[in-house]
Design an enzyme around this catalytic site. Sequence first.
Site, short mmCIF file in Angstrom:
data_model
loop_
_atom_site.label_atom_id
_atom_site.label_comp_id
_atom_site.label_asym_id
_atom_site.label_seq_id
_atom_site.Cartn_x
_atom_site.Cartn_y
_atom_site.Cartn_z
N HIS A 19 -5.61 -3.63 5.54
CA HIS A 19 -5.42 -3.54 4.31
C HIS A 19 -6.08 -4.29 3.57
O HIS A 19 -6.38 -5.61 3.40
CB HIS A 19 -3.36 -4.33 4.18
N ASP A 50 0.89 -0.70 -0.34
CA ASP A 50 0.14 0.19 -0.20
C ASP A 50 0.95 1.25 -0.22
O ASP A 50 -0.16 2.40 -0.94
CB ASP A 50 -0.95 0.07 0.72
P1 NAI Z 1 -0.51 -18.18 -5.39
O1 NAI Z 1 -1.78 -19.11 -5.58
O2 NAI Z 1 -0.33 -17.98 -6.35
O3 NAI Z 1 0.22 -19.18 -4.59
C1 NAI Z 1 0.03 -19.56 -3.46
C2 NAI Z 1 0.93 -20.47 -3.25
O4 NAI Z 1 0.51 -20.99 -1.59
C3 NAI Z 1 0.66 -22.08 -3.57
O5 NAI Z 1 2.13 -22.70 -4.39
C4 NAI Z 1 0.40 -22.26 -2.52
O6 NAI Z 1 0.56 -24.20 -3.57
C5 NAI Z 1 0.86 -21.98 -1.43
N1 NAI Z 1 -0.32 -23.14 -0.86
C6 NAI Z 1 -1.65 -23.38 -0.31
N2 NAI Z 1 -1.24 -24.04 1.03
C7 NAI Z 1 -0.64 -23.76 1.46
C8 NAI Z 1 0.19 -24.46 2.80
N3 NAI Z 1 -0.79 -25.10 3.69
N4 NAI Z 1 1.48 -24.26 2.71
C9 NAI Z 1 1.72 -23.85 2.22
N5 NAI Z 1 1.69 -23.08 0.53
C10 NAI Z 1 0.47 -23.13 0.25
O7 NAI Z 1 -1.52 -16.98 -4.84
P2 NAI Z 1 -0.49 -15.52 -4.78
O8 NAI Z 1 -0.92 -14.98 -5.86
O9 NAI Z 1 1.20 -15.82 -4.51
O10 NAI Z 1 -1.13 -15.14 -3.34
C11 NAI Z 1 -0.66 -15.39 -1.62
C12 NAI Z 1 -1.28 -14.38 -1.01
O11 NAI Z 1 -1.15 -13.50 -0.90
C13 NAI Z 1 -2.84 -14.36 -0.94
O12 NAI Z 1 -3.36 -15.28 0.09
C14 NAI Z 1 -2.97 -12.84 -1.79
O13 NAI Z 1 -4.54 -12.17 -1.50
C15 NAI Z 1 -2.06 -12.57 -0.83
N6 NAI Z 1 -1.36 -11.00 -1.38
C16 NAI Z 1 -1.43 -10.03 -0.53
C17 NAI Z 1 -1.16 -8.89 -0.83
C18 NAI Z 1 -0.66 -8.19 0.60
O14 NAI Z 1 -0.53 -7.17 0.37
N7 NAI Z 1 -0.90 -8.07 1.73
C19 NAI Z 1 -1.31 -8.29 -2.29
C20 NAI Z 1 -1.39 -9.78 -2.73
C21 NAI Z 1 -1.73 -10.59 -2.30
#
Ligand code: NAI
Length: 316
Positions: free
Chosen positions: A178, A151
């Site tokens: 957030h 942000d």
């Molecule tokens: P993605 O789906 O590309 O990757 C998520 C990964 O987590 C996958 O490799 C999956 O296998 C893994 N995963 C699922 N369950 C798991 C577990 N129990 N243990 C270990 N790994 C596990 O998703 P992406 O795009 O990487 O986003 C991840 C998270 O980050 C989402 O919740 C998203 O909303 C959040 N996010 C947060 C932001 C922030 O500013 N804090 C900004 C953008 C996204």
Amino acid sequence: MVKVAVLGAAGGIGQPLSLLLKGNTTVTELALYDVAPIVVGVAADLSHINTPAKVTGYKGDDELEAALKGAHVVVIPAGIPRKPGMTRDDLFKINAGIVKTLATAAAKYCPKAFLAIISNPVNSTVPIAAEVFKAAGVHDPKRIFGVTTLDITRANTFVSELKKVDTSKTSVPVIGGHSGVTIIPILSASGHSFSDSEREALTQRIQYGGDEVVKAKDGAGSATLSMAYAGARFVESLLDASVNKKSGVKECTYVQSDAVKGLEYFSTVVELGADGASKIHPVPTLDAHEQKLLDAAIPELKSNIQKGIDFVKGAS
Ligand code: NAI
């Protein structure tokens, strides 16, 4: 030894974040964990980069302990991202359980590590992790952080584009939480002045900047590369303060806080030190517009926080 564990390292954020952390020369060991087996390949790939960190891949529940043991920082980008039309709260059903599981393991295997939680909804996943640590008797509120850095990078980018100034000289604190209305940019602290319409448009864009990316990716996920950059910057700040003993390291981050009466968690500027959050700054002076934003954020944050607490305590 400075070990950083990335949980969810095979994902859209996890991979570029791990790449950037491999380039951080303070890190000596990078432990990449995911439930997706490809994580082992991601680790092999990164291990060929000639920087100090030794990279290891860990897949599935059985290897979680080894990934976490000895970690100084645990970064958590595990969980599903948004698709168009979804709010961050829509992710709660799946991501709450994932964060609870991973926090439970962290409380057991590396209770003193700093936890940097990226998984959404951050407003609720941070209270979830804290409740897990409390239940395990190892809670230290100074060590659990919700990563809201994206942000701030968005706010700095949008303001510097509008005012045609160098982004590196632009600093806009973003406080609150957030998600949508809980994101409160403090434009009055940027050193620039804005017309009413500029302020409205900027505030809306900073609050809903994530939606721009979700829409543009059209169902293929949310911000990953900019988030990886922001996450790497946050970890760098944690390491600079705790390992490199730099003073005056500050980040806006969502932590347990007394800044706003009635809210257990809130993001303001936080000074980082050897033991984590060493000083939580109060809510800065707000203009009338920002005060309205804060008023609108409070009920939403309150409900997001309670939802996280109830999830661990078994009420939802
Ligand atoms: P993605 O789906 O590309 O990757 C998520 C990964 O987590 C996958 O490799 C999956 O296998 C893994 N995963 C699922 N369950 C798991 C577990 N129990 N243990 C270990 N790994 C596990 O998703 P992406 O795009 O990487 O986003 C991840 C998270 O980050 C989402 O919740 C998203 O909303 C959040 N996010 C947060 C932001 C922030 O500013 N804090 C900004 C953008 C996204």
